[in-house]
Design a protein around this motif. Structure first.
Motif, PDB file in Angstrom:
ATOM      1  N   ALA A 139      -3.504  25.585  -1.754  1.00 22.32           N
ATOM      2  CA  ALA A 139      -4.072  24.387  -2.386  1.00 22.32           C
ATOM      3  C   ALA A 139      -5.576  24.542  -2.565  1.00 22.32           C
ATOM      4  N   GLU A 140      -6.093  24.017  -3.679  1.00 19.41           N
ATOM      5  CA  GLU A 140      -7.539  23.980  -3.884  1.00 19.41           C
ATOM      6  C   GLU A 140      -8.094  22.801  -3.090  1.00 19.41           C
ATOM      7  N   THR A 141      -9.042  23.087  -2.204  1.00 26.53           N
ATOM      8  CA  THR A 141      -9.541  22.057  -1.293  1.00 26.53           C
ATOM      9  C   THR A 141     -10.134  20.870  -2.042  1.00 26.53           C
ATOM     10  N   GLY A 142     -10.939  21.153  -3.067  1.00 29.36           N
ATOM     11  CA  GLY A 142     -11.555  20.068  -3.830  1.00 29.36           C
ATOM     12  C   GLY A 142     -10.520  19.178  -4.481  1.00 29.36           C
ATOM     13  N   ASP A 143      -9.471  19.800  -5.032  1.00 29.33           N
ATOM     14  CA  ASP A 143      -8.406  19.032  -5.665  1.00 29.33           C
ATOM     15  C   ASP A 143      -7.665  18.195  -4.628  1.00 29.33           C
ATOM     16  N   LEU A 144      -7.470  18.763  -3.440  1.00 23.92           N
ATOM     17  CA  LEU A 144      -6.784  18.041  -2.365  1.00 23.92           C
ATOM     18  C   LEU A 144      -7.611  16.840  -1.914  1.00 23.92           C
ATOM     19  N   VAL A 145      -8.925  17.022  -1.801  1.00 24.85           N
ATOM     20  CA  VAL A 145      -9.818  15.914  -1.429  1.00 24.85           C
ATOM     21  C   VAL A 145      -9.774  14.822  -2.497  1.00 24.85           C
ATOM     22  N   ALA A 146      -9.751  15.231  -3.772  1.00 25.41           N
ATOM     23  CA  ALA A 146      -9.692  14.250  -4.868  1.00 25.41           C
ATOM     24  C   ALA A 146      -8.405  13.444  -4.803  1.00 25.41           C
ATOM     25  N   ARG A 147      -7.297  14.101  -4.482  1.00 28.36           N
ATOM     26  CA  ARG A 147      -6.013  13.394  -4.373  1.00 28.36           C
ATOM     27  C   ARG A 147      -6.046  12.377  -3.233  1.00 28.36           C
ATOM     28  N   ALA A 148      -6.683  12.752  -2.126  1.00 26.73           N
ATOM     29  CA  ALA A 148      -6.681  11.898  -0.937  1.00 26.73           C
ATOM     30  C   ALA A 148      -7.733  10.796  -0.992  1.00 26.73           C
ATOM     31  N   THR A 149      -8.670  10.878  -1.923  1.00 20.96           N
ATOM     32  CA  THR A 149      -9.744   9.876  -1.983  1.00 20.96           C
ATOM     33  C   THR A 149      -9.755   9.154  -3.330  1.00 20.96           C
ATOM     34  N   SER A 150     -10.285   9.813  -4.356  1.00 20.64           N
ATOM     35  CA  SER A 150     -10.471   9.123  -5.641  1.00 20.64           C
ATOM     36  C   SER A 150      -9.145   8.763  -6.304  1.00 20.64           C
ATOM     37  N   ASP A 151      -8.100   9.601  -6.134  1.00 23.59           N
ATOM     38  CA  ASP A 151      -6.806   9.256  -6.734  1.00 23.59           C
ATOM     39  C   ASP A 151      -6.233   7.989  -6.096  1.00 23.59           C
ATOM     40  N   ILE A 152      -6.354   7.886  -4.782  1.00 26.49           N
ATOM     41  CA  ILE A 152      -5.890   6.668  -4.108  1.00 26.49           C
ATOM     42  C   ILE A 152      -6.738   5.475  -4.542  1.00 26.49           C
ATOM     43  N   GLU A 153      -8.043   5.706  -4.700  1.00 23.43           N
ATOM     44  CA  GLU A 153      -8.935   4.625  -5.125  1.00 23.43           C
ATOM     45  C   GLU A 153      -8.563   4.119  -6.521  1.00 23.43           C
ATOM     46  N   MET A 154      -7.974   5.001  -7.350  1.00 27.27           N
ATOM     47  CA  MET A 154      -7.574   4.602  -8.700  1.00 27.27           C
ATOM     48  C   MET A 154      -6.461   3.548  -8.676  1.00 27.27           C
ATOM     49  N   THR A 155      -5.781   3.415  -7.553  1.00 29.05           N
ATOM     50  CA  THR A 155      -4.706   2.420  -7.455  1.00 29.05           C
ATOM     51  C   THR A 155      -5.231   1.038  -7.070  1.00 29.05           C
ATOM     52  N   THR A 156      -6.523   0.941  -6.725  1.00 31.92           N
ATOM     53  CA  THR A 156      -7.089  -0.336  -6.270  1.00 31.92           C
ATOM     54  C   THR A 156      -6.858  -1.477  -7.255  1.00 31.92           C
ATOM     55  N   PRO A 157      -7.171  -1.299  -8.571  1.00 34.78           N
ATOM     56  CA  PRO A 157      -6.969  -2.416  -9.503  1.00 34.78           C
ATOM     57  C   PRO A 157      -5.520  -2.886  -9.581  1.00 34.78           C
ATOM     58  N   VAL A 158      -4.568  -1.956  -9.449  1.00 41.08           N
ATOM     59  CA  VAL A 158      -3.156  -2.350  -9.520  1.00 41.08           C
ATOM     60  C   VAL A 158      -2.778  -3.207  -8.327  1.00 41.08           C
ATOM     61  N   PHE A 159      -3.152  -2.758  -7.124  1.00 37.92           N
ATOM     62  CA  PHE A 159      -2.771  -3.499  -5.926  1.00 37.92           C
ATOM     63  C   PHE A 159      -3.553  -4.806  -5.786  1.00 37.92           C
ATOM     64  N   ASN A 160      -4.823  -4.795  -6.180  1.00 39.06           N
ATOM     65  CA  ASN A 160      -5.648  -5.988  -6.002  1.00 39.06           C
ATOM     66  C   ASN A 160      -5.360  -7.072  -7.032  1.00 39.06           C
ATOM     67  N   GLN A 161      -5.039  -6.657  -8.274  1.00 38.15           N
ATOM     68  CA  GLN A 161      -4.803  -7.676  -9.288  1.00 38.15           C
ATOM     69  C   GLN A 161      -3.750  -7.294 -10.323  1.00 38.15           C
ATOM     70  N   GLY A 162      -3.443  -6.007 -10.446  1.00 45.02           N
ATOM     71  CA  GLY A 162      -2.526  -5.571 -11.499  1.00 45.02           C
ATOM     72  C   GLY A 162      -1.146  -6.196 -11.399  1.00 45.02           C
ATOM     73  N   ILE A 163      -0.556  -6.152 -10.201  1.00 45.31           N
ATOM     74  CA  ILE A 163       0.785  -6.720 -10.016  1.00 45.31           C
ATOM     75  C   ILE A 163       0.751  -8.223 -10.262  1.00 45.31           C
ATOM     76  N   THR A 164      -0.280  -8.876  -9.708  1.00 51.09           N
ATOM     77  CA  THR A 164      -0.407 -10.328  -9.869  1.00 51.09           C
ATOM     78  C   THR A 164      -0.582 -10.715 -11.326  1.00 51.09           C
ATOM     79  N   LEU A 165      -1.552 -10.069 -12.000  1.00 52.98           N
ATOM     80  CA  LEU A 165      -1.830 -10.415 -13.391  1.00 52.98           C
ATOM     81  C   LEU A 165      -0.669 -10.031 -14.304  1.00 52.98           C
ATOM     82  N   GLY A 166       0.009  -8.931 -13.968  1.00 56.07           N
ATOM     83  CA  GLY A 166       1.167  -8.540 -14.763  1.00 56.07           C
ATOM     84  C   GLY A 166       2.253  -9.599 -14.707  1.00 56.07           C
ATOM     85  N   PHE A 167       2.556 -10.053 -13.490  1.00 58.84           N
ATOM     86  CA  PHE A 167       3.555 -11.111 -13.320  1.00 58.84           C
ATOM     87  C   PHE A 167       3.095 -12.395 -14.003  1.00 58.84           C
ATOM     88  N   GLN A 168       1.822 -12.731 -13.816  1.00 61.72           N
ATOM     89  CA  GLN A 168       1.269 -13.946 -14.416  1.00 61.72           C
ATOM     90  C   GLN A 168       1.347 -13.888 -15.940  1.00 61.72           C
TER      91      GLN A 168
END
Length: 470
Positions: A130-159
């Protein structure tokens, strides 16, 4: 091993997309009670909003009829009721979003925990490939990309879905003759969502992959700064960075392009639909006025316009929700690859204790290679407990590799490695490694004190033992 993201212009497989979205909801449902309460309060809030146009219709009809028997209370009562319903609706929606925040925060906490646990259970071979930088990106920024969905995406989608359904139902009841326009417009908007979302998905998946490469380049240049300068390779590394940075920019712009098209297609659809409704409704009002038709319901017409204006919010929200889900899906595909990666070294279900081993070691016809090419071939070696030996050889001859087989950092390809006459695969891995001391040639210090670094393998070691070891 982490699978490579497809570099072609094709979308990830449908199974990957569906499974990653399913995983998003599985983490959201870890707070099932709060998730249900979130949907319940959001649904109630939207229901209250749908009542407002009907109250306005009643007030306008009362004023239009100009009945001498109409009292002030007949007007103030529905107005007060409308204000109360709007206030209660706003409070209920606020409570729903509070539960949404709880669901989202808990979901991200559990995703980070799952990824960290998945990485920690991996073996040396995983990190070699595994490329270390890519692994770090998956464990940090990729997870951070899910923030809008969990914080408001599901709610606003249903709404948004509930509000669109409510508007269509409200217009169908209030002004059934033009409900087909609304249904046609919503159908066209859904087609636009499907068309744009697929192209956004392609761009965002490539963008996340390129960001991982970019992180790897950054990391290598920081850690290997001395090597880069020794070989005077700064210009080479700058070119490598420029390529990855340019690719990341291009893929991001491509995603933004389709996001913008989706956003404005919704507004154009709303503008065209509103124009048609105003023309048709205005024509009906004009005909009624010309014919002195008192049956024309002005309140109904105003209520219909209010319903149409309500479509603006869900259309805008749907644009944001689709973009958030596409981004999160692209990120979760990469995160899921980490979670699904199985360790190459597994403990036997009937593993035996290694606490009381004596220490007789035997390599019996051992072959090993990091890839298909063998670096150790037909190794036969016996070392009795208490014996001190030295392995001599040139750099890369396999000395460290041979030792790495003892704690099962890697498993042999062929042959057997025995301790006290027992294949080491039959021992419990944690107990086996506790019996083996390794002094690595690669030095790494954690961001803790020197004393804590020394006692890292034995956190309960006393300070005297630490000093003695030092």
């Amino acid at each position: 091993m982490i699978k490579q993201i497809d570099k072609s212009n094709n979308l990830p497989s449908k199974i990957s997309t569906i499974s990653s979205i399913r995983m998003i909801f599985s983490y959201a449902l870890l707070k099932k009670k709060e998730f249900i309460l979130m949907l319940l309060f959001m649904g109630l809030g939207i229901t209250f909003m749908m009542i407002s146009p009907q109250i306005s219709r009643r007030v306008i009809n009362i004023l239009e009829n100009n009945d001498s028997n109409t009292s002030v209370n007949d007007i103030l009562l529905p107005i007060g009721l409308g204000v109360l319903i709007s206030l209660v609706g706003a409070i209920v929606l606020g409570i729903g979003r509070y539960f949404s925040a709880i669901v989202g925060t808990e979901a991200q906490y559990n995703i980070r925990k799952s990824v960290y646990n998945a990485i920690n259970r991996q073996t040396f071979s995983f990190f070699n490939k595994a490329e270390t930088g890519d692994l770090v990106a998956r464990a940090t920024s990729d997870i951070e990309m899910t923030t809008p969905v969990f914080n408001q995406g599901i709610t606003l989608g249903f709404q948004s879905i509930i509000m669109m359904i409510g508007v269509v139902v409200g217009i169908s009841i209030t002004f059934p003759s033009i409900s087909w326009i609304i249904l046609l417009a919503v159908g066209l908007f859904l087609l636009a969502i499907s068309f744009c979302a697929k192209r956004m998905q392609i761009a965002y998946v490539k963008s996340r992959k390129t960001f991982g490469n970019l992180t790897t380049v950054f990391r290598e240049n920081i850690i290997g700064a001395q090597v880069v300068r020794i070989f005077n390779s700064q210009e080479k590394e700058i070119k490598k960075f420029r390529k990855e940075n340019a690719d990341f920019k291009d893929y991001t712009i491509e995603a933004i392009k389709w996001s913008t098209i989706l956003r404005y297609s919704g507004w154009i659809m709303l503008a065209v639909m509103s124009s048609f409704v105003l023309i048709i409704g205005g024509w009906q009002a004009y005909v009624a006025y010309q014919n002195q038709d008192l049956s024309f319901d002005l309140g109904r017409f105003i209520a219909m316009l209010m319903y149409i204006s309500m479509l603006g919010m869900p259309i805008n929200q749907v644009n944001n929700v689709v973009m958030n889900f596409v981004q999160a899906n692209a990120a979760m595909i990469r995160v899921k690859e980490v979670l699904d990666a199985m360790p190459e070294i597994m403990e036997d279900t009937n593993a035996i204790s290694a606490e009381n081993i004596r220490g007789d070691v035997e390599f019996r016809n051992v072959n090993f290679g990091y890839t298909s090419t063998l670096v150790l071939k037909n190794i036969n070696l016996k070392v009795e407990a208490g014996t001190t030996i030295a392995l001599l050889g040139t750099t890369g001859s396999g000395k460290s590799t041979l030792i790495s087989l003892l704690p099962r950092f890697y498993d042999v390809v062929n042959g057997e490695l025995l301790i006290d006459g027992v294949n080491i695969k039959k021992y419990k891995i944690e107990e086996l490694r506790k019996q083996i001391a390794v002094c690595s040639q690669n030095i790494f210090l954690f961001n803790i004190s020197i004393a804590d670094n020394i006692r890292y393998g034995r956190p309960d070691a006393s300070m005297n033992e630490v000093i003695q070891a030092a």
